[in-house]
Design a protein around this motif. Structure first.
Motif, short mmCIF file in Angstrom:
data_model
loop_
_atom_site.label_atom_id
_atom_site.label_comp_id
_atom_site.label_asym_id
_atom_site.label_seq_id
_atom_site.Cartn_x
_atom_site.Cartn_y
_atom_site.Cartn_z
N VAL A 1 2.81 0.65 -10.19
CA VAL A 1 1.47 0.79 -10.75
C VAL A 1 0.47 0.88 -9.62
O VAL A 1 0.43 0.00 -8.74
N TYR A 2 -0.34 1.93 -9.61
CA TYR A 2 -1.36 2.09 -8.58
C TYR A 2 -2.63 1.34 -8.98
O TYR A 2 -2.99 1.26 -10.16
N ALA A 3 -3.31 0.78 -7.99
CA ALA A 3 -4.49 -0.06 -8.25
C ALA A 3 -5.53 0.66 -9.08
O ALA A 3 -6.14 0.06 -9.97
N VAL B 1 2.56 -3.25 -7.25
CA VAL B 1 1.16 -2.84 -7.34
C VAL B 1 0.77 -2.22 -6.00
O VAL B 1 0.89 -2.86 -4.95
N VAL B 2 0.32 -0.97 -6.06
CA VAL B 2 0.04 -0.22 -4.84
C VAL B 2 -1.46 -0.13 -4.61
O VAL B 2 -2.19 0.49 -5.40
N ASP C 1 0.85 -1.18 0.00
CA ASP C 1 0.00 0.00 0.00
C ASP C 1 0.89 1.24 0.00
O ASP C 1 2.12 1.12 -0.01
N GLU C 2 0.29 2.39 -0.02
CA GLU C 2 1.07 3.63 -0.11
C GLU C 2 2.05 3.76 1.04
O GLU C 2 3.19 4.18 0.86
N ALA C 3 1.62 3.36 2.23
CA ALA C 3 2.49 3.48 3.40
C ALA C 3 3.73 2.59 3.29
O ALA C 3 4.79 2.92 3.83
#
Length: 216
Positions: free
Chosen positions: A155-157, A207-208, A63-65
């Motif tokens: 790559v963001y979800a 993948v975020v 995740d972003e964190a």
């Protein structure tokens, strides 16, 4: 007259009666083809990760964190130290440690001397496991991801489209689009798969997923 001149001449002749201000959207064309090969409610992120892995790329999910840590872990696992970072890549995401970040402009010899490249993406395609770059912020020009032997792509979800038509609808057709499905590979020579011939030998994709706030 060259073949190019001949082809372009025929195109101009075919378009001679088309109004200059006419666009493709002005022409009624049936578009009843199948636009997606997913089912309603399917987990596009999971499908994307599965298909990317099918192409012999390595997928990391965070995740972003945890993104900075995931970048550090991916680079460390590959022994990558000297990394090209395109303009527009968020500096806050770069981990501290043994890495040297090389910003542009970088010519071909400079890129060839580096271990790899770290970029963002313009889109992802779940069904095909494809990453799309359009030279936007954090992506850089094509040479940046073709010459170094390693490419780490974030790559963001929310960037993941179900299928090719959905992805194309999100992209600007006037930009230089690069579609990446796994590391560069060819089987032209005696049908033996050889990687790294036309681009990076190794592709890692992070993948975020969105960071959800804790429930009270």
């Amino acid at each position: 007259m060259s073949s190019r001149d001949t082809i372009l001449g025929r195109v101009r002749t075919a378009l001679v009666d088309v109004p200059a201000d006419e666009t493709p959207e002005d022409v009624p064309v049936p578009r009843n083809y199948r636009r997606a090969h997913t089912v309603p409610g399917e987990d596009l992120v999971a499908l994307f990760a599965e298909r990317v892995a099918d192409y012999r790329a390595t997928v990391h999910r965070t995740d972003e964190a945890g993104l900075t840590g995931a970048i550090a872990a991916a680079l460390a696992a590959r022994g990558v130290r000297h990394v090209a970072v395109p303009s527009g890549f968020p500096g806050r995401l770069l981990p501290s440690g043994p890495w040297t970040w090389h910003a542009g402009p970088l010519d071909v010899p400079d890129l060839d001397a580096l271990d790899g490249t770290l970029t963002l993406a313009a889109a992802g395609i779940a069904v095909t496991g494809t990453v799309v770059l359009d030279t936007g912020p954090g992506q850089g020009r094509r040479a940046l991801t073709l010459i170094p032997d390693y490419h780490l792509c974030v790559v963001y979800a929310e960037q993941i489209a179900a299928d090719v038509p959905d992805a194309l609808a999100r992209l600007d057709p006037t930009r230089p689009l690069t579609f990446i499905s796994g590391p560069s590979a060819t089987s032209d020579i005696e049908l033996d798969r050889v990687e790294g011939v036309h681009g990076p030998r190794t592709l890692d994709v992070i993948v975020v997923a969105p960071t959800h706030p804790e429930q009270p």
